[in-house]
Design an enzyme around this catalytic site. Structure first.
Site, PDB file in Angstrom:
ATOM      1  N   ASP A   1      56.418  23.364 -72.783  1.00  0.00           N
ATOM      2  CA  ASP A   1      57.109  22.311 -73.523  1.00  0.00           C
ATOM      3  C   ASP A   1      57.061  20.983 -72.793  1.00  0.00           C
ATOM      4  O   ASP A   1      56.717  19.941 -73.353  1.00  0.00           O
ATOM      5  CB  ASP A   1      58.553  22.723 -73.826  1.00  0.00           C
ATOM      6  CG  ASP A   1      59.289  23.288 -72.614  1.00  0.00           C
ATOM      7  OD1 ASP A   1      58.665  23.504 -71.556  1.00  0.00           O
ATOM      8  OD2 ASP A   1      60.516  23.530 -72.740  1.00  0.00           O
ATOM      9  N   TYR A   2      57.368  21.025 -71.510  1.00  0.00           N
ATOM     10  CA  TYR A   2      57.389  19.806 -70.691  1.00  0.00           C
ATOM     11  C   TYR A   2      55.996  19.188 -70.575  1.00  0.00           C
ATOM     12  O   TYR A   2      55.804  17.981 -70.785  1.00  0.00           O
ATOM     13  CB  TYR A   2      57.948  20.157 -69.313  1.00  0.00           C
ATOM     14  CG  TYR A   2      57.847  19.061 -68.281  1.00  0.00           C
ATOM     15  CD1 TYR A   2      58.775  18.025 -68.263  1.00  0.00           C
ATOM     16  CD2 TYR A   2      56.851  19.081 -67.302  1.00  0.00           C
ATOM     17  CE1 TYR A   2      58.700  17.023 -67.306  1.00  0.00           C
ATOM     18  CE2 TYR A   2      56.779  18.094 -66.339  1.00  0.00           C
ATOM     19  CZ  TYR A   2      57.693  17.062 -66.347  1.00  0.00           C
ATOM     20  OH  TYR A   2      57.615  16.079 -65.391  1.00  0.00           O
TER      21      TYR A   2
END
Length: 254
Positions: free
Chosen positions: A159-160
């Site tokens: 996600d990051y």
């Protein structure tokens, strides 16, 4: 137009703690007026402003909310002067602990969306709030904060890393559009930093492994990365835009 750092007003998003606070300190050290944006870190942001003195103030806004960003920029303009520099550092809540991160079989789109909303959406909201001022003075400096995981995704921070990759793309398209206005837009990408709140959960052994694999033999600190941010806001970088500078001691060659 050329503006020395000491003549600039700088907005640092997510500056209440960690890397953002280090960036705020670096600009204050050079004599800039510093707007310390925060979402939840009220006490820390106000303490930092007091530490930095009368040329620094703390301003609350959730960068994912355009109306809050617009109100914040208006308040900064009234008290410190309209921002000449935007450093978009704000990060959705995240812990750099690879063992605790979701793998693809468990990952949800909502997790990617939450990170992207802050990384890219926050950058968009800030740029829209500042664009008229940049255009009026024919000058502006924008620095986004990325990650070397885009080049070297060694841990499952899906996600990051995806959000930061999208931010890199946005940095470059913004550089193309805003260049004619006299605005440069660049990214500084760090590796794992020793130590921020986000990396506090990282085992010490991981820091040691990274240091051993890095040509300089050490893990980059927030202060070291902050100095690279200063470069892009300084007169020395006036002909540089759309670039991504990796600051990780040479761990990743981009």
């Amino acid at each position: 137009m050329i503006k020395p750092l000491s003549d600039q007003t700088v907005l640092v998003t997510g500056a209440g703690r960690g890397l953002g606070a280090a960036i705020a300190r670096a600009f204050a050290r050079e004599g800039a007026r510093v707007a310390i944006n925060y979402r939840n870190s009220d006490a820390a942001a106000r303490a930092l402003a007091e530490e930095l003195g009368p040329c620094a103030q703390a301003f609350h806004a959730d960068v994912t909310r355009p109306e809050e960003v617009a109100q914040m920029v208006a308040a900064i303009t009234d008290s410190l002067g309209a921002p000449d520099v935007l450093v978009h550092n704000a990060l959705a809540d995240f812990s750099f602990n690879g063992d605790a991160r979701a793998h693809l079989d468990q990952l949800s789109w909502a997790e990617i969306g939450r990170q992207t909303e802050t990384a890219v959406g926050g950058a968009l909201n800030c740029l829209q709030a500042l664009r008229d001022h940049f255009a009026a003075q024919g000058y502006g400096r924008v620095v986004t904060i990325g990650t070397n995981l885009v080049q070297n995704p060694v841990v499952p921070y899906h996600d990051y890393t995806t959000a930061k990759a999208a931010l890199l793309g946005f940095t470059r398209t913004a550089a193309k559009e805003l260049g004619p206005l006299g605005v440069t837009v660049n990214m500084v990408s760090g590796g794992l930093l020793r130590t921020t709140d986000a990396s506090a959960a990282t085992p010490e052994a991981v820091f040691d492994i990274i240091a051993s694999q890095t040509p300089l033999g050490q893990v980059t600190t927030p202060d070291e990365l902050a100095d690279a941010v200063l470069f892009f806001a300084s007169p020395w970088a006036r002909a540089v835009t759309g670039q991504n500078l990796v600051v990780d001691g040479g761990l990743v060659f981009d």
